[in-house]
Design a protein around this motif. Structure first.
Motif, PDB file in Angstrom:
ATOM      1  N   PRO A 159      74.151  29.326  40.349  1.00 25.95           N
ATOM      2  CA  PRO A 159      73.923  29.858  39.039  1.00 25.95           C
ATOM      3  C   PRO A 159      72.913  29.074  38.537  1.00 25.95           C
ATOM      4  O   PRO A 159      72.324  29.610  37.295  1.00 25.95           O
ATOM      5  N   THR A 160      72.538  27.723  38.837  1.00 26.01           N
ATOM      6  CA  THR A 160      71.818  27.065  37.842  1.00 26.01           C
ATOM      7  C   THR A 160      70.483  26.914  38.414  1.00 26.01           C
ATOM      8  O   THR A 160      70.175  26.417  39.363  1.00 26.01           O
ATOM      9  N   ARG A 161      69.607  26.670  37.583  1.00 22.15           N
ATOM     10  CA  ARG A 161      68.098  26.402  37.793  1.00 22.15           C
ATOM     11  C   ARG A 161      67.528  25.303  36.893  1.00 22.15           C
ATOM     12  O   ARG A 161      67.916  24.914  35.986  1.00 22.15           O
ATOM     13  N   LEU A 162      66.919  24.362  37.654  1.00 21.72           N
ATOM     14  CA  LEU A 162      66.213  23.278  36.895  1.00 21.72           C
ATOM     15  C   LEU A 162      64.792  23.349  36.963  1.00 21.72           C
ATOM     16  O   LEU A 162      64.164  23.938  37.814  1.00 21.72           O
ATOM     17  N   THR A 163      64.089  22.696  35.987  1.00 19.08           N
ATOM     18  CA  THR A 163      62.526  22.609  36.033  1.00 19.08           C
ATOM     19  C   THR A 163      62.162  21.262  36.300  1.00 19.08           C
ATOM     20  O   THR A 163      61.009  20.798  36.737  1.00 19.08           O
ATOM     21  N   THR A 164      63.163  20.422  36.226  1.00 21.53           N
ATOM     22  CA  THR A 164      62.693  18.962  36.521  1.00 21.53           C
ATOM     23  C   THR A 164      64.050  18.311  37.165  1.00 21.53           C
ATOM     24  O   THR A 164      65.050  18.962  36.912  1.00 21.53           O
TER      25      THR A 164
END
Length: 273
Positions: free
Chosen positions: A138-143
């Motif tokens: 469920p987790t999204r990262l941008t960096t």
């Protein structure tokens, strides 16, 4: 509009084998206004749409090309439009005929079904797939830190190893991009012309030729940026999405593109070895 919605619901119900479903959220709109990705849930027949009781969640990528194409960075044109349309056909092909075999080794959405929509517009279609959030991603990262980026590199390594070709057939990979990745010289003529003169531009043709003629080819994700990876809450596991530009090629292209998408130049230089 109602006819379009009716056709969409009818085709979707045929794919998921029930008419009892609701759209719970739009996850994101597609690049340049070509549609949306939305999450749906099935509901028990005797419950109304406001009930808290739910059954299965799934994701629908609904491609609806606009009448007038507008590229956010000004690279619009007939060639760009046709390439986008082709990319959705490639993605549908990958999910239907490749993804479910790869999933046990590299986490990605499971293919559920696809359909073309006749009434809405030319080249409109839906791709229905499993919901990675409900599968533990469920987790999204941008960096990402250098340490956190390793889990994505491990995913890419497994993906490239599983699909490695030592003596590929002439038509491999059938119905995917012959040359995978969003960025390669044959598809980026406008961007290449806009580059300032210098060593990189001078070497571009030879670099592109070397990559395209590497000895061992594999399937490359083609758009392996950090935004296309979904993480578990503890960041220990990862799955990948968005396979519009998957095709044959040199795996290092995925690796370099991924690292550049999430690590700054200082970190890349310090962690090079």
């Amino acid at each position: 509009m109602k006819n379009n919605e009716h056709e969409f619901n009818q085709l979707l119900s045929e794919i998921i084998k029930t008419t009892h479903f609701i759209k719970t959220e739009v996850i994101q709109t597609l690049w340049s206004g070509y549609g949306e990705i939305a999450r749906f849930e099935t509901v028990e027949p005797d419950l109304d749409e406001f009930s808290d009781v739910r059954d299965m969640t799934f994701v629908v990528k609904h491609i609806r090309p606009p009448v007038i194409q507008q590229h956010p960075r000004g690279w619009s044109g007939a060639i760009s439009h046709q390439r986008k349309l082709a990319s959705y056909d490639v993605e549908a092909e990958f999910y239907q005929h490749w993804a479910n075999k790869i999933k046990p080794f590299c986490a990605l959405p499971q293919f559920i079904g696809q359909a073309s929509l006749s009434q809405s517009c030319l080249s409109s279609k839906m791709i229905v797939m499993s919901d990675l959030d409900s599968e533990g991603f469920p987790t999204r990262l941008t960096t990402a830190s250098a340490e956190n980026s390793k889990i994505c590199l491990h995913w890419l390594a497994r993906f490239h190893a599983y699909n490695m070709q030592h003596d590929p057939l002439d038509n491999w990979p059938n119905k995917l991009w012959p040359i995978g990745t969003y960025w390669h010289l044959a598809t980026r003529a406008k961007e290449f012309d806009a580059m300032e003169k210098g060593p990189l531009k001078d070497a571009a043709v030879e670099l592109d030729k070397s990559l395209n003629n590497c000895r061992y080819k594999t399937l490359v994700h083609g758009d392996a940026k950090i935004a296309n990876f979904c993480f578990s809450n503890d960041l220990a596991h990862v799955a990948a999405v968005d396979f519009q530009y998957i095709g044959g090629g040199c795996g290092v292209k995925d690796v370099v593109y991924f690292l550049g998408s999430c690590l700054d130049e200082t970190t890349l230089e310090l962690q090079f070895e």
